[in-house]
Design a protein around this motif. Sequence first.
Motif, PDB file in Angstrom:
ATOM      1  N   PRO A 109       0.827  -1.224   0.000  1.00 19.20           N
ATOM      2  CA  PRO A 109       0.000   0.000   0.000  1.00 19.20           C
ATOM      3  C   PRO A 109       0.856   1.268   0.000  1.00 19.20           C
ATOM      4  CG  PRO A 109      -0.810  -1.555   1.625  1.00 19.20           C
ATOM      5  CD  PRO A 109       0.468  -2.130   1.097  1.00 19.20           C
ATOM      6  N   ALA A 110       1.878   1.304   0.861  1.00 18.15           N
ATOM      7  CA  ALA A 110       2.718   2.503   0.941  1.00 18.15           C
ATOM      8  C   ALA A 110       3.520   2.683  -0.343  1.00 18.15           C
ATOM      9  CB  ALA A 110       3.657   2.397   2.140  1.00 18.15           C
ATOM     10  N   GLY A 111       4.032   1.556  -0.874  1.00 18.74           N
ATOM     11  CA  GLY A 111       4.802   1.631  -2.116  1.00 18.74           C
ATOM     12  C   GLY A 111       3.943   2.109  -3.273  1.00 18.74           C
ATOM     13  N   TYR A 112       2.676   1.636  -3.291  1.00 20.00           N
ATOM     14  CA  TYR A 112       1.746   2.071  -4.342  1.00 20.00           C
ATOM     15  C   TYR A 112       1.524   3.583  -4.261  1.00 20.00           C
ATOM     16  CZ  TYR A 112      -2.594   2.540  -7.028  1.00 20.00           C
ATOM     17  OH  TYR A 112      -3.551   2.941  -7.927  1.00 20.00           O
ATOM     18  N   LEU A 113       1.295   4.070  -3.033  1.00 21.06           N
ATOM     19  CA  LEU A 113       1.072   5.520  -2.854  1.00 21.06           C
ATOM     20  C   LEU A 113       2.284   6.318  -3.321  1.00 21.06           C
ATOM     21  CD1 LEU A 113      -0.719   5.964   0.602  1.00 21.06           C
ATOM     22  CD2 LEU A 113      -1.609   6.458  -1.676  1.00 21.06           C
ATOM     23  N   ASP A 114       3.480   5.824  -2.985  1.00 19.09           N
ATOM     24  CA  ASP A 114       4.695   6.520  -3.429  1.00 19.09           C
ATOM     25  C   ASP A 114       4.779   6.533  -4.952  1.00 19.09           C
ATOM     26  OD1 ASP A 114       5.798   7.313  -1.021  1.00 19.09           O
ATOM     27  OD2 ASP A 114       6.709   5.356  -0.647  1.00 19.09           O
ATOM     28  N   GLY A 115       4.624   5.345  -5.530  1.00 22.73           N
ATOM     29  CA  GLY A 115       4.804   5.224  -6.977  1.00 22.73           C
ATOM     30  C   GLY A 115       3.782   6.014  -7.763  1.00 22.73           C
ATOM     31  N   GLN A 116       2.527   5.993  -7.285  1.00 21.76           N
ATOM     32  CA  GLN A 116       1.458   6.631  -8.052  1.00 21.76           C
ATOM     33  C   GLN A 116       1.297   8.113  -7.728  1.00 21.76           C
ATOM     34  OE1 GLN A 116       1.257   4.145 -10.357  1.00 21.76           O
ATOM     35  NE2 GLN A 116      -0.835   4.915 -10.555  1.00 21.76           N
ATOM     36  N   VAL A 117       1.634   8.511  -6.495  1.00 19.27           N
ATOM     37  CA  VAL A 117       1.306   9.883  -6.075  1.00 19.27           C
ATOM     38  C   VAL A 117       2.525  10.652  -5.554  1.00 19.27           C
ATOM     39  CG1 VAL A 117      -0.100  11.293  -4.518  1.00 19.27           C
ATOM     40  CG2 VAL A 117      -1.068   9.199  -5.506  1.00 19.27           C
ATOM     41  N   PHE A 118       3.081  10.186  -4.445  1.00 20.11           N
ATOM     42  CA  PHE A 118       3.941  11.073  -3.660  1.00 20.11           C
ATOM     43  C   PHE A 118       5.381  11.199  -4.150  1.00 20.11           C
ATOM     44  CE2 PHE A 118       0.404  10.176  -0.874  1.00 20.11           C
ATOM     45  CZ  PHE A 118       0.124  11.436  -0.369  1.00 20.11           C
ATOM     46  N   ALA A 119       5.886  10.183  -4.861  1.00 20.47           N
ATOM     47  CA  ALA A 119       7.294  10.268  -5.257  1.00 20.47           C
ATOM     48  C   ALA A 119       7.488  11.067  -6.534  1.00 20.47           C
ATOM     49  CB  ALA A 119       7.872   8.865  -5.426  1.00 20.47           C
ATOM     50  N   LEU A 120       6.453  11.186  -7.365  1.00 20.90           N
ATOM     51  CA  LEU A 120       6.660  11.865  -8.643  1.00 20.90           C
ATOM     52  C   LEU A 120       5.552  12.849  -9.007  1.00 20.90           C
ATOM     53  CD1 LEU A 120       8.425  12.113 -11.207  1.00 20.90           C
ATOM     54  CD2 LEU A 120       7.035  10.300 -12.211  1.00 20.90           C
ATOM     55  N   MET A 121       4.303  12.333  -9.105  1.00 25.51           N
ATOM     56  CA  MET A 121       3.257  13.173  -9.677  1.00 25.51           C
ATOM     57  C   MET A 121       2.832  14.324  -8.769  1.00 25.51           C
ATOM     58  SD  MET A 121       2.825  12.495 -12.721  1.00 25.51           S
ATOM     59  CE  MET A 121       1.373  13.477 -13.071  1.00 25.51           C
ATOM     60  N   LEU A 122       2.654  14.061  -7.473  1.00 25.17           N
ATOM     61  CA  LEU A 122       2.222  15.154  -6.594  1.00 25.17           C
ATOM     62  C   LEU A 122       3.284  16.255  -6.509  1.00 25.17           C
ATOM     63  CD1 LEU A 122      -0.045  16.254  -4.846  1.00 25.17           C
ATOM     64  CD2 LEU A 122       0.960  15.086  -2.883  1.00 25.17           C
ATOM     65  N   PRO A 123       4.578  15.898  -6.354  1.00 27.38           N
ATOM     66  CA  PRO A 123       5.591  16.967  -6.381  1.00 27.38           C
ATOM     67  C   PRO A 123       5.570  17.753  -7.697  1.00 27.38           C
ATOM     68  CG  PRO A 123       6.589  14.910  -5.685  1.00 27.38           C
ATOM     69  CD  PRO A 123       5.180  14.597  -6.036  1.00 27.38           C
ATOM     70  N   LEU A 124       5.358  17.039  -8.813  1.00 29.46           N
ATOM     71  CA  LEU A 124       5.319  17.732 -10.110  1.00 29.46           C
ATOM     72  C   LEU A 124       4.128  18.678 -10.192  1.00 29.46           C
ATOM     73  CD1 LEU A 124       6.205  15.135 -12.914  1.00 29.46           C
ATOM     74  CD2 LEU A 124       7.524  17.128 -12.189  1.00 29.46           C
ATOM     75  N   LEU A 125       2.955  18.175  -9.770  1.00 26.81           N
ATOM     76  CA  LEU A 125       1.739  19.004  -9.869  1.00 26.81           C
ATOM     77  C   LEU A 125       1.829  20.221  -8.947  1.00 26.81           C
ATOM     78  CD1 LEU A 125      -0.985  16.196  -9.987  1.00 26.81           C
ATOM     79  CD2 LEU A 125      -0.443  17.824 -11.818  1.00 26.81           C
ATOM     80  N   LEU A 126       2.258  19.993  -7.707  1.00 29.49           N
ATOM     81  CA  LEU A 126       2.348  21.118  -6.760  1.00 29.49           C
ATOM     82  C   LEU A 126       3.416  22.116  -7.221  1.00 29.49           C
ATOM     83  CD1 LEU A 126       1.975  19.380  -3.256  1.00 29.49           C
ATOM     84  CD2 LEU A 126       0.279  20.774  -4.455  1.00 29.49           C
ATOM     85  N   SER A 127       4.532  21.573  -7.758  1.00 33.37           N
ATOM     86  CA  SER A 127       5.578  22.493  -8.250  1.00 33.37           C
ATOM     87  C   SER A 127       5.053  23.295  -9.436  1.00 33.37           C
ATOM     88  CB  SER A 127       6.829  21.715  -8.665  1.00 33.37           C
ATOM     89  OG  SER A 127       7.422  21.119  -7.531  1.00 33.37           O
ATOM     90  N   GLY A 128       4.299  22.612 -10.307  1.00 33.08           N
ATOM     91  CA  GLY A 128       3.716  23.308 -11.460  1.00 33.08           C
ATOM     92  C   GLY A 128       2.840  24.457 -11.010  1.00 33.08           C
ATOM     93  N   MET A 129       1.997  24.197 -10.026  1.00 35.65           N
ATOM     94  CA  MET A 129       1.107  25.242  -9.518  1.00 35.65           C
ATOM     95  C   MET A 129       1.913  26.394  -8.906  1.00 35.65           C
ATOM     96  SD  MET A 129      -1.499  25.072  -6.282  1.00 35.65           S
ATOM     97  CE  MET A 129      -2.001  26.638  -5.547  1.00 35.65           C
ATOM     98  N   ALA A 130       2.870  26.037  -8.056  1.00 36.41           N
ATOM     99  CA  ALA A 130       3.629  27.076  -7.342  1.00 36.41           C
ATOM    100  C   ALA A 130       4.438  27.932  -8.316  1.00 36.41           C
ATOM    101  CB  ALA A 130       4.559  26.428  -6.312  1.00 36.41           C
ATOM    102  N   ILE A 131       5.036  27.281  -9.322  1.00 40.37           N
ATOM    103  CA  ILE A 131       5.843  28.034 -10.300  1.00 40.37           C
ATOM    104  C   ILE A 131       4.936  28.943 -11.134  1.00 40.37           C
ATOM    105  CG2 ILE A 131       7.286  27.823 -12.366  1.00 40.37           C
ATOM    106  CD1 ILE A 131       8.301  25.120 -11.170  1.00 40.37           C
ATOM    107  N   ALA A 132       3.799  28.394 -11.587  1.00 41.79           N
ATOM    108  CA  ALA A 132       2.890  29.175 -12.441  1.00 41.79           C
ATOM    109  C   ALA A 132       2.360  30.390 -11.689  1.00 41.79           C
ATOM    110  CB  ALA A 132       1.733  28.297 -12.905  1.00 41.79           C
ATOM    111  N   GLN A 133       1.876  30.177 -10.472  1.00 38.85           N
ATOM    112  CA  GLN A 133       1.259  31.287  -9.750  1.00 38.85           C
ATOM    113  C   GLN A 133       2.286  32.278  -9.222  1.00 38.85           C
ATOM    114  OE1 GLN A 133      -1.602  29.672  -6.970  1.00 38.85           O
ATOM    115  NE2 GLN A 133      -3.048  29.594  -8.662  1.00 38.85           N
ATOM    116  N   GLY A 134       3.400  31.746  -8.708  1.00 41.92           N
ATOM    117  CA  GLY A 134       4.434  32.648  -8.179  1.00 41.92           C
ATOM    118  C   GLY A 134       4.991  33.543  -9.275  1.00 41.92           C
ATOM    119  N   SER A 135       5.229  32.960 -10.458  1.00 36.00           N
ATOM    120  CA  SER A 135       5.815  33.765 -11.538  1.00 36.00           C
ATOM    121  C   SER A 135       4.792  34.736 -12.113  1.00 36.00           C
ATOM    122  CB  SER A 135       6.358  32.849 -12.640  1.00 36.00           C
ATOM    123  OG  SER A 135       5.299  32.111 -13.207  1.00 36.00           O
ATOM    124  N   LEU A 136       3.500  34.382 -12.036  1.00 37.73           N
ATOM    125  CA  LEU A 136       2.462  35.307 -12.493  1.00 37.73           C
ATOM    126  C   LEU A 136       2.447  36.556 -11.609  1.00 37.73           C
ATOM    127  CD1 LEU A 136      -0.183  35.941 -14.169  1.00 37.73           C
ATOM    128  CD2 LEU A 136      -1.407  34.987 -12.232  1.00 37.73           C
TER     129      LEU A 136
END
Lengths: 301, 267
Positions: B68-95
């Motif tokens: 279960p923990a490995g699935y959460l890491d692989g699907q969400v927390f190790a790659l996609m969530l950091p990418l999505l949150l970084s995308g939001m922060a970069i887009a809004q901060g630079s705006l």
Amino acid sequence: MSTGATPAIRCRGVTKRFGHVTALDQLDLSVPEGAVVGFLGPNGAGKSTTIRILLDLARPDAGEVEVLGHDPRTGGPALRRRIGYVPGELRLDDRIDVGETLRSWARIRGDVDPAYVDELCQRLSLDPTRATSALSSGNRRKVGLVGAFMARPELLILDEPTSGIDPLVQIEVLDLINEVRAEGRTVFLSSHSLSDVQRVADEVVVIRDGRTVGGGDLDELRRSTRQEFVVWFAASPPVDALHDLPSVSDLEIRDREVRGTIVGDPNPLLRLLAEHPVAHVVLPEPELEEAFLRLYGGGDR
Amino acid sequence: MSAATRELLRGAGRAVRRSSIWWAVAIIAFVALNMAFWPSLEDSAALQSFDDLGAILDAFGAQNLASPAGYLDGQVFALMLPLLLSGMAIAQGSLLTAGDERAGRLELLHALPVSRRSIWLTRWSASTAALVLVAAATALAALLCLPLFSFEGVGTGRVLAATGACALLAVFHASVAYAASGAGASRGLAVGAAIAVLLAGYVLSYVLPIAQSLQGARDWSPWYWALGEQPVHDGISAPGLVVLAVATAVLVAVGTFAVDRRDIHSA
């Protein structure tokens, strides 16, 4: 007319470069306290760059700048609290309406009387309930004007304040400027058009290619201006007497019609006209633009 | 906090309010959808066979996919969530910084009686606050999904810590854009710089270490400082977060220092 000894604005040898382009080249400028001073020059002469330096939006490469006795670089918010500014290019936050825009500026300034803001909106025919995104450029400028005047600052720096505004409201803006002068406050008014400036300014500064090329008291400038006239005499014109007038030149006499120009004192001509029967006179307001062209050597403005 | 600062914060917050709601909806939907698939996948042989891929999955931050923990890491927390949150922060901060400056919307603000530092810091703060709120809503959604989709043995604290680490990583990348904006970069350049750092960090953390001899590369990656290898499975390392927080503070200081020493761009 200047009423104070300390200049509200003083620039000495101010130079500003953008890459290889020299926008301001050793610019000198002095705006007396309590005066309305027109800052004139063609588009691209460096007027907006000068104004942005006065507000510390841009930093000069060389020279000294003083606004209300302080260097804008170090004067910070305390200095800017004493200044009202209308930028040449005013971009507003389209997410809020006019009223909220003005209230936001008032909250940042902190020393604004809401009743005076309402009065300004009324005088400039500005509807505070309108969406900023739907405003014409003239109406946007009105928002900027209310923002600049709202805190009754000691110094108003207005970059092309009447551009795009309809003529009736332009008169109201000029009235507001006159009221500011009557209260002993200073106005520095930039324009590429002389017509507004000559209606309200005590003095003018003319800038060209980033350098001050002249300026001074507007009345003196008017006196040195060439003024054309046309007179239709009821009888034969006094040709010899006209030629003898010291301030009259370029005479063209055709039958009873006399055309010419006056430079300086118009009284000798007026006295002569009073002594002879005159059918009709055309004596238009002297165009200061023409005076600038002549005084500052520019035929290509 | 002065009334002027409050007003600056309010104005900046208003500018990103609506887009933050859409980011929140999209990110929460992504997390919930991925978690919703766990019950149907946990017993499937497919996930077990994925684990045999080993090094290849490492490059996507996905190991132990069958737990279960490995699935959460692989699907969400190790790659996609950091990418999505970084995308939001970069887009809004630079705006709010380079974007608004180049559009001429900061001209009048800089002529008002407030310091440049407060204008820029409140803009960084507003975009960071929006990011933190979206991350908090995401964490809440993930916590609600844990029992709902039978993630047995996954601790609440692990999910909260992993989301917090993803948020800090996002704020770090937004601060790269902030530093570039403060130095006078256009919005495009500021976003480009932040994305370059984001991708370089990903390569250092997940791609190069596939080669045994390059495992040390991850020590230089902000991703590794924030998330380690598997944030939910292994937990978060506090010293890594401290390094990331210090790096973020340095970037914010650089941006704020730089903007105080240059011309403000006009429209």
